[in-house]
Design an enzyme around this catalytic site. Structure first.
Site, PDB file in Angstrom:
ATOM      1  CE  LYS A  74       1.320  -7.275  10.115  1.00  0.00           C
ATOM      2  NZ  LYS A  74       0.690  -6.623  11.276  1.00  0.00           N
ATOM      3  CB  SER A 149       0.961  -2.810  10.484  1.00  0.00           C
ATOM      4  OG  SER A 149       0.729  -3.889  11.372  1.00  0.00           O
ATOM      5  CB  SER A 173      -1.845  -4.024  13.201  1.00  0.00           C
ATOM      6  OG  SER A 173      -1.048  -2.874  13.290  1.00  0.00           O
TER       7      SER A 173
END
Lengths: 475, 488
Positions: A74, A149, A173
């Site tokens: 990420k 996210s 997330s």
């Protein structure tokens, strides 16, 4: 293909690390333009790593447990000499000089770092629409969001761009996008994995987690990234365990707690049905279902949006255009700050900085921030009490399946509700996991969430794996 | 009305009382910064002593330097502060280019040092002492501002004193005592010129029942500046007080002024556009610290004897004058330990004190060494003092032996025989020498006999010359006195 299978084939030399990487790079190049899971693919660096591993394997050298396994990271986790943008304009050209602890661990395990995945800017969001570099789409239905996210990381695994990716979970997330994309998302206990190099959003909530195709892979990767790190004062001293060694062992006499608050208004009926089906599978496996209550859970969302935004308002102060990141000068210092931050941050990030700043302001601090800390303790106490009566807590991960792009973009409160079931584990620091438990009639994945007491990742993974085997055995 | 001492030393009376409270920043003597492993060495090239943590790079996390904490605890113990069982870290949020994270890690409501005091010797209260990280340094060049973050993250102990100081002189003494104490206990080197000791002064005055608003004076880079700035500021406030009836406490907010040493005046610093709201909150990147009773006891043991206790002991145990105590203590705590050992070795504390504060201090100054590194141990000095008395070494002989003992690791007797120092203590030889000296100096003899007793000194010199400096001093004195009295 699961990570375990990849590693088996690599170990048996049925495939080289370079060839495996090529397979995934081909998948990325054919579909990433459409899905926008990756913000940056480090093709050169990844190829170099894969070749090095093949070379070492040919020489018979000892290799790490993830040797040759492609992994995506990420883009809020720092990678040395590879851009780390947090999907924000303010860090558009930022290249960190150091690797995050988890990236160190992956490299030491000889994993291949493929690239950086999209996210809601600074991990603030539940749909990956808040990225400065365009939204990520759900690979199951590209008209829909992948969740967030860690939407890029979930999408990358679901679209078979990589077998494994890392995400971060501050309020859900990792788990919520895993649920919406049909993959497994694991959020370890707070402090189980070092945060060093994870760009901070809500420091007392942030955890690095994994996105994988199944629970065994999650156990494997957690074993690599968990454990103490002297560079993170909040990282626990307990060493990680070999979760992979035990994950296939079913638990006997398991008591599954079912919180009544998680099946109230707002829960999509198809989601509820799939979750209840999974609960009955547990019963069939000899587990006992226990109805429990988490009475303060209705306040979790409010507490979360005070604590996380207060911490974020401090954490994001460093992006001021002075030391790094994008800068827009003005006639004086104040203007430099205002213009750099005004242009550098997106709307949701600004909203949260303002919320957090307000919650900490003199005159409001007691009513908002300090009260939120008190309620947070009550929420934790609820979980402690519940775990007196059960071993794991089960329920839906997300109240709905993936919604359409743009559907909630102008309704922040509706967006915030996407995290209603996942936030509790962050506030209480508990390990939790989402695994796919079925599909809606529209073919959209549904996630089943399990939560365990702090540091009980082994129990969590074994409980999840026993359900997963049954779900996958079905025709 | 208040009596203060002017810079010329005489008592002066001012029509107001000065109220002064100092905020002192002491940089702790650690090898590395407060929350990262960067060196604390002074004077390195700009931004060379930095890392992701002190640069505030995304994702970097602070880790407490345990040694800094230990030193801060020792300082708190030395300042008699209440030490809590738990202390924590807070973020102080504000934007400034010298602050890379946009917040400073400090301690807000649970400082590691609570109320305490420092005896100078008058007791001055301490409000609190807390640990925090330093900011970077800005240099303005034309319309450019350069940022050096070497100093960012340096460990600072902020010590907030009560507004109980009543004169510029006393403020200076407080700061000197504070610096001496911190040096003595190994907490800080307190070099103002390197910024490892910094001070802000809160100043206002009381005239009758009325009090002026508090002005905080920054940029006090030396002990002398502090004294001058406070004196100037108090008189400025009095002047303003007289002509402006709104210049009263509570009617005007606290202001920040800076000291301009060149002009010798304080000047207002640019006011912040709005009241600062630092939005303190506990730093989630750090864990609260439990302080055990054992840790507190260990810190107190590390502090050892406080200056105020030493002052009292030197007077009561050895009967030293307050002047001697002051001079000895001015040499630091190593001098006190040295004195204790030298006294024990010779049994004559007054003489030991004189040797240390005169001869030893002079050699240290000439050779720019510290007592720790001084070649002559306290025990050997004690031996010299004892031998001087036993053998009756003259002053010059003793000094020669002293120099020999610094140069070579000899004890007093060995040094004396190595130098071939002999002492004439045979009465008849000395009587001869005294008579010859008296015969050669009839004027001194008659002066003495007319009552000018000081004339004996020149005669003594003449006697010593007759004896080539080897006369046993106490015998010479006795014989000379007898001879002078005899013919009267």
């Amino acid at each position: 293909m699961t990570a375990v299978l990849c590693l088996q084939r690599l170990a048996r030399r049925e495939i080289s690390a370079s060839a495996l990487l090529d397979y995934y790079l081909t998948a990325i190049s054919s579909r990433n333009r459409e899905l926008n899971a990756f913000l940056h693919v480090d093709e050169t660096g990844a190829r170099r790593q894969a070749q090095a591993i093949d070379h070492r394997r040919a020489k018979g050298e000892r290799l790490g447990p993830l040797a040759g396994l492609p992994v995506a990271i990420k883009d809020n986790i720092c990678t040395a000499n590879i851009p780390t943008t947090c999907a924000s304009r303010i860090l558009k050209d930022y290249i960190p000089p150091y690797d995050a602890h988890v990236v160190n661990r992956l490299r030491e395990a000889d994993a291949v770092i493929v690239g950086k995945t999209n996210l809601d800017e600074f991990a603030m969001g539940s749909s990956t629409e808040n990225s400065a570099f365009g939204p990520t789409r759900n690979p199951i239905d590209p008209t829909r969001i992948p969740g967030g996210s860690s939407g890029g990381s979930a999408c990358a695994v679901a679209a078979d761009f990589v077998p494994v990716s890392l995400g971060s979970d501050t309020g859900g997330s990792v788990r919520q996008p895993a649920a919406l994309c049909g993959v497994v998302g694991l959020k370890p206990s707070y402090g189980r994995v070092s945060r060093y190099g994870l760009v901070a959003f809500g420091s007392s909530l942030d955890v690095v987690g994994t996105l994988t195709t199944d629970v065994a892979d999650a156990a494997l990767v957690l074993g690599v990234i968990a454990g103490p790190d002297p560079r993170d004062s909040t990282c626990l001293r307990e060493s990680g365990e070999d979760y992979f060694a035990t994950v296939e062992q079913p638990l006997t006499d398991l008591r599954v707690g079912v919180p009544r608050e998680f099946f109230a208004a707002g829960l999509d009926s198809e989601v509820e049905q799939a979750v209840r089906t999974s609960l009955s599978i547990y019963e069939r496996l000899g587990a006992k279902l226990v109805e429990i209550s988490l009475p303060t859970s209705p306040h979790a969302l409010a507490v979360y949006y005070l604590v996380a935004t207060a911490e974020a308002s401090g954490n994001l102060a460093r992006y001021d255009g002075v030391h790094y990141g994008s800068r827009i000068t003005g006639t004086n210092l104040l203007e430099l700050y205002e213009k750099s931050r005004g242009a550098g941050f997106g709307a949701e990030v600004k909203r949260r900085i303002m919320l957090g700043t307000h919650a900490l302001s003199s005159g409001y601090r007691d009513a908002y921030y300090l009260k939120a800390l008190k309620v947070r303790r009550l929420i934790k106490a609820d979980y402690d009490a519940a775990f007196q009566r059960c071993d794991v807590i089960a329920g839906p991960t997300s109240p709905t399946t993936a919604f359409a792009l743009g559907e909630r973009a102008n309704d922040p409160l509706a967006m915030y509700l996407a995290d209603i079931y996942t936030i509790g584990a962050n506030l209480a620091g508990l390990p939790a996991l989402s695994l796919p438990c079925g599909k809606s009639q529209a073919g959209l994945p549904i996630g089943f969430q399990l939560t365990a007491p702090v540091l009980q990742e082994e129990r969590l993974l074994r409980a999840a794996r026993m359900l997963e085997r049954q779900l996958r055995a079905k025709p | 009305m208040s009596v203060v001492t002017s810079r010329f030393g005489e008592a002066m009376t001012t029509p107001y009382e000065t109220i002064i409270g100092l905020e002192v920043h002491v940089q702790l003597q650690t090898r590395t910064k407060l929350f990262c492993g960067c060196p604390t060495t002074f004077g390195l090239p700009p931004n060379s002593a930095t890392c992701p943590v002190c640069l505030g790079l995304p994702g970097a996390l602070p880790v407490l330097n345990r040694h800094a904490f230990q030193l801060a605890l020792r300082a708190a113990a030395a300042l008699n502060c209440q030490i809590p069982q738990r202390t924590k870290w807070d973020r102080k949020n504000y934007f400034y280019p010298d602050l890379p994270k946009g917040y400073q890690i400090s301690q807000y409501d649970q400082p590691l040092g609570g109320e305490g005091y420092l005896d100078i010797p008058r007791r001055i209260g301490i409000i609190r002492a807390h640990l925090e990280e330093d900011a970077g340094k800005l240099t303005h060049e034309g319309n450019l501002t350069l940022v050096d973050l070497n100093r960012a993250g340096m460990p600072l102990l902020e010590i907030v004193g009560k507004p109980e100081l009543t004169s510029p002189e006393e403020a200076k003494i407080y700061l000197e005592e504070m610096a001496g104490l911190m040096r003595d206990i190994g907490v800080s080197d307190c070099r103002m010129e390197e910024g490892s000791l910094r001070c802000d002064a809160n100043v206002n005055i009381r005239v009758g029942d009325e009090v002026t608003p508090i002005v905080e004076i920054k940029n006090l880079n030396s002990f002398r500046f502090l004294e001058r700035a406070v004196r100037y500021e108090a008189s400025r406030q009095y002047e303003r007080f007289q002509r402006d009836s709104s210049f009263r406490f509570g009617k005007v907010p606290k202001q920040t002024w800076g000291w301009d040493e060149v002009a010798g005046v304080t000047r207002p610093q640019r006011e912040k556009e709005e009241a600062a709201d630092y939005r303190y909150f506990p730093d989630p990147d750090l864990v609260p610290i439990r302080i055990s009773p054992e840790q507190v006891a260990a810190a107190r043991a590390e502090v050892g004897e406080l200056p105020s206790q030493a002052r009292e002991r030197l007077a009561s145990q050895y009967g030293l004058s307050s002047y001697d105590v002051g001079v000895l203590m001015g040499m630091g705590r190593t001098a006190i330990a040295y004195f204790d050992r030298a006294s024990a070795a010779c049994g004559d504390s007054k003489t030991a004190c004189n040797w240390i504060t005169n001869q030893v201090a002079a050699v240290l100054k000439e050779t720019n060494t510290t007592l720790d590194a001084f070649a002559l141990s306290a025990e050997r000095l004690g031996g010299l003092i004892a031998a001087q008395k036993r053998i009756g070494l003259s002053r010059q002989q003793a000094l020669d032996v002293f120099a020999k003992m610094i140069a070579e690791p000899l004890d007093a007797d060995a040094a004396i025989s190595a130098l071939g120092v002999t002492v004439v203590s045979d009465d008849s030889a000395i009587v001869e020498a005294v008579r010859r000296a008296m015969a050669a100096n009839p004027k001194a003899v008659s002066d003495y006999r007319k009552g000018k007793k000081a004339a004996a000194n020149s005669l003594k010199g003449a006697v010593m010359k007759e004896l080539r400096g080897a006369g046993r001093a106490d015998v010479v004195d006795r014989v000379l006195q007898t001879e002078l009295e005899r013919h009267e």
